[in-house]
Design an enzyme around this catalytic site. Structure first.
Site, PDB file in Angstrom:
ATOM      1  N   LYS A  22       6.836  46.203 -65.189  1.00 13.09           N
ATOM      2  CA  LYS A  22       5.933  45.980 -64.055  1.00 13.09           C
ATOM      3  C   LYS A  22       5.761  47.260 -63.233  1.00 13.09           C
ATOM      4  O   LYS A  22       4.640  47.634 -62.858  1.00 13.09           O
ATOM      5  CB  LYS A  22       6.492  44.875 -63.152  1.00 13.09           C
ATOM      6  CG  LYS A  22       5.705  44.655 -61.858  1.00 13.09           C
ATOM      7  CD  LYS A  22       6.328  43.571 -61.001  1.00 13.09           C
ATOM      8  CE  LYS A  22       7.432  44.082 -60.115  1.00 13.09           C
ATOM      9  NZ  LYS A  22       6.921  44.692 -58.853  1.00 13.09           N
ATOM     10  N   ASN A  23       6.872  47.947 -62.962  1.00 12.76           N
ATOM     11  CA  ASN A  23       6.823  49.125 -62.103  1.00 12.76           C
ATOM     12  C   ASN A  23       6.150  50.321 -62.768  1.00 12.76           C
ATOM     13  O   ASN A  23       5.868  51.316 -62.105  1.00 12.76           O
ATOM     14  CB  ASN A  23       8.240  49.505 -61.656  1.00 12.76           C
ATOM     15  CG  ASN A  23       8.808  48.507 -60.671  1.00 12.76           C
ATOM     16  OD1 ASN A  23       8.085  47.719 -60.067  1.00 12.76           O
ATOM     17  ND2 ASN A  23      10.124  48.527 -60.510  1.00 12.76           N
ATOM     18  N   CYS A 119       7.725  42.228 -51.378  1.00 15.88           N
ATOM     19  CA  CYS A 119       9.017  41.661 -50.989  1.00 15.88           C
ATOM     20  C   CYS A 119       9.506  42.270 -49.683  1.00 15.88           C
ATOM     21  O   CYS A 119       9.348  43.456 -49.435  1.00 15.88           O
ATOM     22  CB  CYS A 119      10.057  41.911 -52.079  1.00 15.88           C
ATOM     23  SG  CYS A 119       9.826  40.928 -53.572  1.00 15.88           S
ATOM     24  N   ARG A 124       9.285  50.160 -45.803  1.00 21.27           N
ATOM     25  CA  ARG A 124       8.798  51.049 -46.859  1.00 21.27           C
ATOM     26  C   ARG A 124       7.576  51.777 -46.316  1.00 21.27           C
ATOM     27  O   ARG A 124       6.439  51.409 -46.586  1.00 21.27           O
ATOM     28  CB  ARG A 124       8.478  50.243 -48.122  1.00 21.27           C
ATOM     29  CG  ARG A 124       9.725  49.647 -48.736  1.00 21.27           C
ATOM     30  CD  ARG A 124       9.464  49.039 -50.088  1.00 21.27           C
ATOM     31  NE  ARG A 124       8.902  47.698 -49.971  1.00 21.27           N
ATOM     32  CZ  ARG A 124       8.662  46.916 -51.013  1.00 21.27           C
ATOM     33  NH1 ARG A 124       8.920  47.330 -52.222  1.00 21.27           N
ATOM     34  NH2 ARG A 124       8.174  45.711 -50.845  1.00 21.27           N
ATOM     35  N   PRO A 125       7.808  52.791 -45.498  1.00 25.41           N
ATOM     36  CA  PRO A 125       6.696  53.457 -44.819  1.00 25.41           C
ATOM     37  C   PRO A 125       5.767  54.155 -45.801  1.00 25.41           C
ATOM     38  O   PRO A 125       6.166  54.532 -46.908  1.00 25.41           O
ATOM     39  CB  PRO A 125       7.400  54.472 -43.904  1.00 25.41           C
ATOM     40  CG  PRO A 125       8.729  54.696 -44.534  1.00 25.41           C
ATOM     41  CD  PRO A 125       9.104  53.393 -45.170  1.00 25.41           C
ATOM     42  N   ILE A 126       4.531  54.332 -45.363  1.00 26.86           N
ATOM     43  CA  ILE A 126       3.524  54.988 -46.204  1.00 26.86           C
ATOM     44  C   ILE A 126       3.220  56.394 -45.702  1.00 26.86           C
ATOM     45  O   ILE A 126       2.234  57.002 -46.112  1.00 26.86           O
ATOM     46  CB  ILE A 126       2.223  54.151 -46.240  1.00 26.86           C
ATOM     47  CG1 ILE A 126       1.684  53.928 -44.813  1.00 26.86           C
ATOM     48  CG2 ILE A 126       2.457  52.824 -46.949  1.00 26.86           C
ATOM     49  CD1 ILE A 126       0.311  53.297 -44.774  1.00 26.86           C
ATOM     50  N   ASP A 127       4.083  56.912 -44.822  1.00 30.09           N
ATOM     51  CA  ASP A 127       3.794  58.210 -44.208  1.00 30.09           C
ATOM     52  C   ASP A 127       3.712  59.343 -45.229  1.00 30.09           C
ATOM     53  O   ASP A 127       2.895  60.261 -45.077  1.00 30.09           O
ATOM     54  CB  ASP A 127       4.842  58.546 -43.137  1.00 30.09           C
ATOM     55  CG  ASP A 127       6.262  58.571 -43.688  1.00 30.09           C
ATOM     56  OD1 ASP A 127       6.604  57.688 -44.486  1.00 30.09           O
ATOM     57  OD2 ASP A 127       7.024  59.481 -43.314  1.00 30.09           O
ATOM     58  N   GLN A 128       4.517  59.281 -46.306  1.00 28.44           N
ATOM     59  CA  GLN A 128       4.469  60.358 -47.293  1.00 28.44           C
ATOM     60  C   GLN A 128       3.182  60.304 -48.117  1.00 28.44           C
ATOM     61  O   GLN A 128       2.639  61.341 -48.505  1.00 28.44           O
ATOM     62  CB  GLN A 128       5.696  60.303 -48.202  1.00 28.44           C
ATOM     63  CG  GLN A 128       7.021  60.476 -47.477  1.00 28.44           C
ATOM     64  CD  GLN A 128       7.108  61.775 -46.694  1.00 28.44           C
ATOM     65  OE1 GLN A 128       7.050  62.864 -47.268  1.00 28.44           O
ATOM     66  NE2 GLN A 128       7.226  61.675 -45.379  1.00 28.44           N
ATOM     67  N   ASP A 309      16.708  48.749 -57.298  1.00 27.39           N
ATOM     68  CA  ASP A 309      16.270  47.460 -57.843  1.00 27.39           C
ATOM     69  C   ASP A 309      17.383  46.743 -58.608  1.00 27.39           C
ATOM     70  O   ASP A 309      17.303  45.539 -58.831  1.00 27.39           O
ATOM     71  CB  ASP A 309      15.073  47.661 -58.788  1.00 27.39           C
ATOM     72  CG  ASP A 309      13.759  47.754 -58.037  1.00 27.39           C
ATOM     73  OD1 ASP A 309      13.786  47.775 -56.791  1.00 27.39           O
ATOM     74  OD2 ASP A 309      12.705  47.819 -58.683  1.00 27.39           O
ATOM     75  N   ARG A 401       7.099  37.295 -60.077  1.00 30.19           N
ATOM     76  CA  ARG A 401       6.409  38.569 -59.875  1.00 30.19           C
ATOM     77  C   ARG A 401       6.950  39.660 -60.796  1.00 30.19           C
ATOM     78  O   ARG A 401       6.274  40.663 -61.033  1.00 30.19           O
ATOM     79  CB  ARG A 401       6.553  39.032 -58.415  1.00 30.19           C
ATOM     80  CG  ARG A 401       5.753  38.216 -57.408  1.00 30.19           C
ATOM     81  CD  ARG A 401       5.799  38.849 -56.024  1.00 30.19           C
ATOM     82  NE  ARG A 401       5.432  40.248 -56.110  1.00 30.19           N
ATOM     83  CZ  ARG A 401       6.182  41.259 -55.636  1.00 30.19           C
ATOM     84  NH1 ARG A 401       7.330  41.018 -55.062  1.00 30.19           N
ATOM     85  NH2 ARG A 401       5.768  42.496 -55.755  1.00 30.19           N
TER      86      ARG A 401
END
Length: 422
Positions: A22-23, A119, A124-128, A309, A401
């Site tokens: 999946k990943n 989940c 899980r920031p999106i700043d990068q 994970d 999922r």
């Protein structure tokens, strides 16, 4: 309400085939959006709810999608101009949907994407991601739950340093850079096998990327990318799940589609505990005849460290340790939500800061527990395999999922497991 019901006490014996990852599949099919010529066809695509979600998202962007879950194939035709807004309806269900932002920005010079969901395992920031897009010349606007990225002209290659080796940011910025002018250098890039898999696909499309498997990537922008056929790598987390299930049940299982190179850290820790693992070209056999194993210390880290994970899954294995095992989570602060559920099954676990101290050997008792996220759900199934009596797991939509036919695969190995609707 659907539940998974497990009766413990049976060793798992036989062989199991690991499904596509999946990943890896989600970012790779997102990369297919970059193709302005030809179509892309993907093989070994796992039959999961997340694949269906991203297919629906693609259709909302004007992409033609042909998904055949029975044959594990997905074909996309993204030759027409993309609709540049990805709605909350899809992105809120699955964090990986945010990976459409890079391809949309690269192709259409404009992209508006809802803030990502998935989940609830921590921040899980999106700043990068945004830092990378801004470095390439895009203007970023965040407003009302959306992120909008716009470029006045072409994106322009540059050197981008990530403060943290974010997997998602590395994937998103690689995709955006493929069609940028000039050379982009990503420093402190994530090195996960799933990123290597995406780079292999982009290379087949005509991308020029060097440094695969290292923390420094160089992407030379090209004029266009062309659709290609590609086979998705196997799922190393699913492989880990069956490896640990075999070990805790004192079973003997051949896990096919489980390359050692993708699970070096896990194999090392399992062997440290006393589990027997035989390594073959593209598979591993896991067996265990010990009632009690040795305790271990585990710390999650970016690749090639121990994968976050796998943290909740390996915690069940440490319940067989003779003494105290310590698991330290350095990636996601909320990834111990499964601990309370394991405690309900009589596990002796205490949390100190970002570490879980697990006392073994445990004698688990079956009860009703809740899957709080994807990997915790798998951990609870494994716990149910060794618990006395019956374990009922609710909120199993999380499990769906990321795991293909997990009950059927477990049953073929001898597990007493079924899905019921109450």
């Amino acid at each position: 309400m659907e539940k998974i019901v497990v009766k413990g006490g049976t060793p798992l014996i036989g062989e199991v085939q690991v499904s596509g990852a999946k990943n890896a599949a989600l970012p790779i099919v997102a990369a297919g959006l970059l193709a302005t010529e030809g179509t892309s066809k993907f093989y070994n695509v796992p039959k999961l709810s997340d694949i269906k979600t991203i297919s629906l998202l693609f259709e909302s962007l004007g992409v033609k999608v042909d998904y055949n879950p029975e044959e594990n194939t997905l074909e996309i035709d993204a030759r027409k101009p993309l609709i540049t807004e990805a709605s909350f309806e899809f992105v809120s269900k699955m964090r990986a949907s945010f990976l459409v932002l890079g391809p949309m920005l690269a192709r259409e010079k404009s992209a508006k994407v809802a803030m990502p969901g998935g989940c609830s395992i921590g921040s899980r920031p999106i700043d990068q991601h945004l830092k990378g897009f801004e470095s390439l010349g895009a203007k970023i606007i965040q407003d009302a739950g959306f992120v909008e990225a716009k470029a006045e002209g072409d994106l322009v290659g540059t050197t981008i340093f990530f403060d943290f080796p974010s997997v998602g940011a590395t994937q998103n910025v690689i995709m955006a850079s493929c069609l940028a002018k000039g050379k982009t250098i990503i420093v402190n890039a994530a090195q996960e096998p799933e990123i290597e898999d995406m780079i292999n696909f982009l290379t087949k499309m005509g991308a020029k990327i060097s440094g695969k498997g290292t923390s420094v990537l160089e992407i030379e922008g090209v004029e266009k990318l062309i659709g290609a056929e590609y086979t998705i790598m196997s799922d190393r987390v699913e492989a880990a799940t069956y490896m640990i299930a075999a070990a805790v049940t004192k079973g003997n299982v051949l896990i096919k589609g489980a390359p050692y190179k993708d699970n070096v850290a896990l194999v090392s820790k399992m062997r440290e505990m006393g589990v027997n693992i035989e390594i073959y070209e593209d598979s591993m056999r896991v067996s265990n005849n010990l009632d009690v194993l040795k305790p271990i210390d585990v710390k999650t880290l970016p690749h090639p460290g121990f994968l976050t994970d796998m943290q909740s899954i390996v915690s069940v294995l440490t319940l067989l340790g003779n003494g105290t095992s310590t698991i330290t989570e350095t990636v996601f602060e909320n990834r111990f939500m499964h601990v309370e559920e394991l405690r309900r099954m009589n596990a002796k676990i205490r949390i100190e800061g970002r570490s879980a101290l697990i006392e073994g050997p445990a004698h688990l008792e079956g009860t009703t527990v809740r899957a709080t996220d994807l990997r915790s759900g798998a951990a609870l199934i494994i716990a149910g395999l060794i618990a006395k009596g019956t374990t009922k797991i609710i909120d199993i939509y999380h499990i769906d999922r990321g795991y293909v036919d997990i009950e059927e695969k477990m049953r073929k190995l001898g597990a007493d497991i079924k899905r019921i609707d109450e």
